[in-house]
Write an enzyme that holds these catalytic residues in place. Structure first.
Site, PDB file in Angstrom:
ATOM      1  CE  LYS A  21      15.440 -13.486   9.338  1.00 60.78           C
ATOM      2  NZ  LYS A  21      13.704 -14.135   9.799  1.00 60.78           N
ATOM      3  CG  ASN A  22      13.907 -17.248  12.359  1.00 63.01           C
ATOM      4  OD1 ASN A  22      13.873 -16.158  12.293  1.00 63.01           O
ATOM      5  ND2 ASN A  22      14.360 -17.780  11.642  1.00 63.01           N
ATOM      6  CB  CYS A 115       9.761 -14.102   2.748  1.00 62.44           C
ATOM      7  SG  CYS A 115      11.632 -13.286   4.017  1.00 62.44           S
ATOM      8  NE  ARG A 120       6.220 -17.752   6.003  1.00 60.74           N
ATOM      9  CZ  ARG A 120       7.441 -16.894   6.758  1.00 60.74           C
ATOM     10  NH1 ARG A 120       8.008 -16.142   6.330  1.00 60.74           N
ATOM     11  NH2 ARG A 120       7.837 -17.520   7.816  1.00 60.74           N
ATOM     12  CG  ASP A 304      14.796 -19.602   6.992  1.00 64.15           C
ATOM     13  OD1 ASP A 304      14.046 -19.673   5.941  1.00 64.15           O
ATOM     14  OD2 ASP A 304      15.110 -19.687   7.844  1.00 64.15           O
ATOM     15  NE  ARG A 396      12.656  -9.703   6.590  1.00 65.40           N
ATOM     16  CZ  ARG A 396      12.318 -10.140   6.453  1.00 65.40           C
ATOM     17  NH1 ARG A 396      11.887 -10.468   4.794  1.00 65.40           N
ATOM     18  NH2 ARG A 396      11.811 -11.250   7.141  1.00 65.40           N
TER      19      ARG A 396
END
Ligand code: UD1
Length: 424
Positions: A21-22, A115, A120, A304, A396
């Site tokens: 994903k990232n 999230c 952040r 994570d 997600r």
């Protein structure tokens, strides 16, 4: 949406891991920098990627999806303004700032969401872009970066090795005049994948994977082909889910070195492994031993995987300590795990877990992606039924979640709509 789990059945077998994903969420925006056609393979079909593709289409990138391969091309003029509603939803929309300001001299990106695991901020992203000559302001909910005369290379010192700030800095520097040196850069595998993709497109990025990255600006980038690395967080999630019942579990199509920080901890907890090519087979006899875990930037233990690791340690023999050092508020799973019978206390950024022998199912709520994953892992091990509300958070970042879990022997199903019972 809800996920219903009939737990207490040990998982075993093989699962194939999807693309990261990232990595996808940074390499897709990088396409904004290119002039030809690009083909990106191994792109996971998850909600965050779908939002990013909509954002790219919204600013003028042509997108064509054929299963896990995506063809992208900037045709016609690009729009520097990222659509508000979608952009605000996705924290990774901030990764369009660097590419847009580098390509167009202007970027307008909604202040990002994502999230709920702390405040952040994106100050480090903006500082990096400012070091390359951009002027950054916030107006009407948009971050605006402007460099009407183009960006210039220069030194960037990051106060913290932020993944997103490093990615934005690299992408902005690729088309800047002169050389950029990023100090205290993040070293995550996704950064290396971004640099590899950009270099395939014609960029000059060296040092990715170390804390000093050098980027020599070029006049333009062509497109190219690139295959995204496997998702190390999904890899860890399935390993931990399988090990809750002892396994054996095999994760296929992975890069084992990317999960070494997790494997090292699991070994301490008594897990045994066979690593062969792109597969890891893991199993555990009896209960895991309690361990101490501290999250840190790569190659430290990934934040994570902290919630999922916390679930795994619920059944350990002894008392484990988990310290969260990346985000200030990432223990949203703790209260929900207590409903399943976990014994956890938190103090600030530390959780103390007293291992128990069994967990029992209960209704719980997912409030973010990895917190949700930790509830799935614990729910699978808990006796009886666990119903997880907020399944959209898991969608997600986990591709075909129920299908992959069912392939390992789990009994899970999705309830699209909550049944309303009216008592008269
Ligand atoms: C990325 C990952 C996310 C992962 C995180 C840390 C993506 C899309 N997301 O997020 O899954 O949890 O790395 O491995 O790749 N910070 C600031 N100012 C900034 C930027 C960050 O203070 O400008 C702080 C953050 O609040 C956080 C820490 O730095 O406390 C780490 O954040 P960062 O590495 O930037 O994470 P992301 O890139 O947002």
């Amino acid at each position: 949406m809800q996920l219903v789990i009939e737990g207490g059945r040990p998982l075993s077998g093989e699962v194939t891991i999807s693309g990261a994903k990232n990595a996808a969420l940074t390499i897709l925006p990088a396409v904004v920098l290119t002039e030809g056609e690009s083909v990106l393979a191994n792109i996971p079909d998850i909600a965050d990627v779908r939002v990013m593709l909509r954002l790219l289409e919204g600013i003028g990138v042509a997108v064509e999806r054929e299963e896990d391969r995506i063809r992208l091309e900037v045709r016609g003029p690009l729009n520097p303004e990222v659509p508000y509603a979608d952009g605000k939803q996705l924290r990774a929309s901030s990764l369009l700032l660097g590419p847009l300001v580098a390509r167009l001299g202007e970027a307008r990106v909604p202040l990002p969401g994502g999230c709920k695991i702390g405040s952040r901020p994106i100050d480090l992203h903006l500082k990096a872009l400012e070091a390359l000559g951009a002027r950054c302001t916030v107006e009407h909910g948009y971050v605006i970066a402007e460099a009407p005369y183009g960006l210039h290379g220069g030194p960037i010192y990051l106060d913290f090795p932020s993944v997103g700030a490093t990615e934005n800095a690299i992408m902005a520097a690729v088309l800047a005049r002169g050389t950029t040196v990023i100090h205290n850069a993040a070293r995550e595998p996704e950064i290396v994948d971004l640099a590899t993709a950009l270099n395939r497109f014609g960029a000059k990025v060296v040092g990715a994977g170390t804390d000093v990255i050098r980027v020599r600006g070029v006049d333009g980038l062509s497109g190219g082909e690139h295959t995204i690395i496997p998702d190390r967080i999904e890899t860890g999630t399935y390993l931990l889910a399988g090990l809750m019942g002892g396994g054996p579990i095999t994760v296929r199509h992975v890069i084992p070195t990317h999960v070494e920080p997790l494997l090292a901890k699991l070994e301490e907890a008594g897990v045994r492994f066979i690593v062969e090519g792109d597969q890891i087979r893991a199993w555990l006899e009896g209960r895991p031993k309690a361990v101490q875990v501290k999250t840190l930037p790569y190659p430290g233990f990934p934040t994570d995987l902290q919630p999922q690791m916390t679930s795994f340690l619920l059944l350990a023999e002894g008392t484990s300590i988990v310290s969260e050092r990346i985000f200030e508020d990432r223990f949203g799973h703790v209260d929900e795990l207590k409903r399943l019978g976990g014994r956890i206390k938190t103090e600030g950024r530390t959780a103390v877990i007293e291992g128990v022998e069994r967990l029992t199912g209960a209704p719980v709520t997912a409030t973010d992606l990895r917190q949700g994953a930790s509830l799935v892992i614990a729910g699978l091990a808990a006796e009886g039924e666990t119903v997880i509300d907020g399944l959209e958070h898991l969608d997600r970042g986990y591709e075909r979640l129920e299908e992959k879990l069912a392939g390992l022997g789990a009994r899970v199903y999705r309830v699209e709509e909550v049944e309303e019972r009216v008592w008269v």
